[in-house]
Design an enzyme around this catalytic site. Structure first.
Site, PDB file in Angstrom:
ATOM      1  N   GLU A  73       0.813  -1.222   0.000  1.00 10.31           N
ATOM      2  CA  GLU A  73       0.000   0.000   0.000  1.00 10.31           C
ATOM      3  C   GLU A  73       0.846   1.272   0.000  1.00 10.31           C
ATOM      4  O   GLU A  73       0.483   2.259  -0.646  1.00 10.31           O
ATOM      5  CB  GLU A  73      -0.962  -0.005   1.191  1.00 10.31           C
ATOM      6  CG  GLU A  73      -2.206  -0.869   1.003  1.00 10.31           C
ATOM      7  CD  GLU A  73      -1.943  -2.367   1.026  1.00 10.31           C
ATOM      8  OE1 GLU A  73      -0.818  -2.773   1.395  1.00 10.31           O
ATOM      9  OE2 GLU A  73      -2.843  -3.136   0.652  1.00 10.31           O
ATOM     10  N   HIS A 105     -12.000  -6.456   8.056  1.00 16.46           N
ATOM     11  CA  HIS A 105     -12.646  -6.229   6.756  1.00 16.46           C
ATOM     12  C   HIS A 105     -13.979  -5.511   6.922  1.00 16.46           C
ATOM     13  O   HIS A 105     -14.892  -5.685   6.134  1.00 16.46           O
ATOM     14  CB  HIS A 105     -12.846  -7.557   6.017  1.00 16.46           C
ATOM     15  CG  HIS A 105     -11.563  -8.231   5.647  1.00 16.46           C
ATOM     16  ND1 HIS A 105     -10.793  -8.922   6.545  1.00 16.46           N
ATOM     17  CD2 HIS A 105     -10.892  -8.280   4.471  1.00 16.46           C
ATOM     18  CE1 HIS A 105      -9.720  -9.395   5.947  1.00 16.46           C
ATOM     19  NE2 HIS A 105      -9.741  -9.010   4.684  1.00 16.46           N
TER      20      HIS A 105
END
Ligand SMILES: Cc1ncc(C[n+]2csc(CCOP(=O)(O)OP(=O)(O)O)c2C)c(N)n1
Ligand SMILES: [Mg+2]
Lengths: 326, 326
Positions: free
Chosen positions: B60, B127
């Site tokens: 990322e 998540h």
């Protein structure tokens, strides 16, 4: 080895000397309390930013770090603007919002680093990515220290640069310390190049105090990048000849090491090279140094005349719209 | 008008922007031939090619950094976070680089970072997050939270065209549950304009994202159950910029207010709204300001726990009844 011409030789010497003298003045201004906060110097490391940045063309980009002042100067940032920045004045490239070399100028192809060490590396990749995206034949020079190479962002970025074969040169100044931490406590491998190898990036150890060596290695790395062959990492071995910042006495650095590296001073070494190769005479060199002194003094005067920013500007430029409203 | 799901509306918005402007490209993990974890970019790489729908390594920092660098060079990158939870891995680049660049040295960073957030799909603690508030609290960033398919398309277009860094938090629960008429043509929903999702006169629920539907469900049930309460629901659409005027206008009309969000309670966005009520609508309030939010714990996995965590229509109804009885 590339042959250094008289012209290139005097440019390199000029920029190394300008960096050193400007930093001396910055240190004085700091000790006088005129520059506040902290200041960091690249004393003894001038060959790295000078020897590499001199190779960039108008459309190339540099991403210097905190010991790479010559890169700013070579890209055309005037010394007085640099000083205005350090002094927190309105005419610095951040209009007083930031200090030391936390500055950039898009028209000059200088992208600012941020304080978080290594954060610039993935960002520099993005600049290189934009060249690739637009099929421009340009390159990025990205600078960082040995300590920065321990950060996750650095590792992510090197891998990314290798996978995308980005037109970028990663220039590490291995000055043997990250603040008080010696390289031996930074990593269990011996060299930064050992790290780059894990990413499939060609790399080379370079005498970072030899501006000719830095120039030569960077020239080859840039040529690779321009041909689309991907990134190169250059580990420029050098030594930090000051404390980490001006407040740091660096008692943790063995005196013998400083003595040893003092003999390798990049400016004196290059003077010798120029004289030996009869590229410049002693008179030429003295003339060039006198010019540097005059310029630095003029820059200080002009920077000190620059006003402080108006507190009314505090909120300007957080967003684009606010700027338009103004 | 064609019926589109929320996720199709986002895809269409990005697709149209990429057709319109060749500076726009998207990068992230598995978004190419695979089409992304939620299949948002299905068919896009085939159409736009691998240079504009760019698969990246699992890193990322590397790809957010690359987006920042490319944006400063004039491109318009869209970053897909595979799950919004993972945005914490590149927090530094967003809050220290992207958010501060314009303020520091005038370098705009027109990136969009988008991805699925929110719970309700048994995604568990990694998540299901709603990470918006950290970015709301960082000057220099904009934060968008679409609730409808129409808005999802119009807001992603506004985000892509915006000159500043925008975080665009999709709600994964809505991806395929919401289907509505979405104009096939080009339109933009400007950032900073709230929407009245339901007009009412007795009490205002200020909310965003998937909670808009929870609020509407509560409002309908209250109407059906003969409470005789006429609930207004305001969908903020973006948290930065915030349409304070619309929020205050609603509260001044109804004199009662509930602040509802799926994010956890302490220092959540409701706290900011409550402060604005206290300072700017105090004279209009007939009852205390109530928050209905998730409690202060991670989002749990097991269905009964997750249901207990997420604000439910029944919680909203109870809060409405409490305020109406005040
Ligand atoms: C992420 C991060 N952690 C800590 C610091 C504080 N800090 C500033 S410079 C520095 C050492 C940097 O060492 P190196 O990368 O070798 O560069 P050098 O200063 O030696 O040129 C540290 C620890 C920082 N700026 N960023
Ligand atoms: Mg170091």
């Amino acid at each position: 080895m590339a042959t250094v011409t008289r012209e290139l030789g005097s440019q390199l010497l000029y920029h190394m000397k300008l960096m050193r003298e400007l930093e001396h003045r910055i240190e004085n201004l700091y000790r006088q309390g005129k520059i506040v906060g902290g200041v960091f110097f690249g004393r003894g490391q001038e060959a790295i930013s000078a020897g590499s940045a001199i190779l960039t063309g108008p459309e190339d980009v540099v991403c210097p770090c905190h010991r790479d002042l010559a890169a700013f100067l070579i890209r055309g940032m005037p010394p007085w603007v640099v000083l205005a920045h350090y002094l927190g004045r309105k005419d610095g490239p951040t209009r007083g919002r930031d200090g030391n070399t936390h500055m950039g100028a898009l028209p000059l192809g200088i992208i600012s680093y941020i304080s978080s060490m290594a954060a610039i590396v993935p960002v520099a990749n993005g600049v290189a990515f934009s060249f690739q995206y637009r099929k421009q034949p340009n390159v990025v020079l990205c600078y960082f220290g040995d300590g920065a190479t321990s950060r996750g962002e650095w590792h992510e970025a090197l891998n990314f640069g290798a996978v995308f074969k980005l037109p970028i040169v990663y220039l590490c100044n291995n000055n043997q310390y990250a603040y008080s931490t010696p390289v031996s406590r930074q990593m269990a491998v011996e060299h930064i190049t050992d790290r780059a190898q894990g990413y499939g990036i060609p790399c080379q150890r370079v005498d970072g105090n030899d501006v000719v060596a830095v120039h030569d290695a960077t020239r080859k790395a840039i040529a690779r990048a321009r041909k689309g062959e991907g990134p190169t990492l250059l580990e420029c071995e050098t030594f930090r000849m000051t404390g980490h910042s001006a407040h740091d006495g660096a008692e943790y650095v063995p005196k013998e090491l400083l003595e040893k590296w003092k003999k390798k001073d990049p400016i004196l070494r290059f003077e010798k090279y120029l004289l030996e190769h009869k590229l410049l005479s002693r008179r030429d060199i003295d003339g060039l140094y006198a010019k540097v002194q005059t310029e630095v003094e003029a820059a200080v005067t002009r920077a000190e005349q620059s006003p402080y920013p108006d507190p009314g500007e505090l909120l300007e430029g957080v967003y684009a719209l606010a700027e338009k409203d103004h | 008008m064609p019926m589109l799901t929320y996720i199709e509306a986002i895809r269409q918005g990005i697709w149209e922007e990429m057709e319109r402007d060749d500076r726009v490209f998207m990068l992230g993990e598995d978004i190419g031939a695979y089409g992304g974890a939620f299949k948002l970019s299905t068919g896009m790489q085939e159409h736009f090619g691998p240079n504009r729908i760019v698969d990246t390594p699992l890193a990322e920092n590397a790809f957010v950094g690359a987006a920042i660098g490319a944006a400063m060079m004039g491109l318009r990158p869209i970053v897909e976070m595979q799950f919004a939870d993972f945005i914490s891995t590149c927090y530094d680049l967003i809050v220290n680089y992207a958010a501060k660049a314009r303020y520091r040295w005038g370098a705009g960073v027109p990136i969009v970072i988008r991805g699925p957030s929110g719970g309700g799909v048994h995604g568990g603690p990694f998540h299901s997050n709603n990470p918006e508030i950290a970015f709301v609290h960082t000057p220099g960033l904009k934060v968008v939270v679409p609730a409808t398919a129409y808005d999802a398309k119009g807001l992603i277009k506004a985000a892509i065209r915006d000159p500043d860094p925008v975080l665009y938090f999709e709600h994964k629960l809505l991806y395929r549950r919401i289907k509505e008429d979405v104009p096939a043509e080009d339109y933009v929903v400007p950032l900073g304009q709230a929407r009245t999702a339901r007009t009412g006169k007795d009490i205002s629920i200020i909310t965003y994202g998937a909670m808009v539907y929870t609020a509407l469900e509560a409002a309908e049930k209250l109407a059906q159950e003969g409470d005789g309460v006429d609930v207004e629901v305001v969908d903020l659409r973006s948290l930065v910029p915030l349409d304070s005027e619309a929020v205050l206008a609603s509260v001044r009309k109804t004199n009662r207010v509930i602040l509802l969000h799926e994010d956890t309670r302490t220092a959540g966005f409701a706290g900011e709204l409550a402060a604005q009520m206290a300072s700017d609508a105090f004279d209009y309030l007939d009852a205390p300001v109530l928050r209905v939010t998730a409690p202060d714990c991670p989002v749990p996995y097991s269905p009964p726990l997750e249901e207990a965590f997420l604000p439910q229509a029944a919680d909203v109804m109870a809060a409405v009844r409490r305020l109406m009885a005040y």
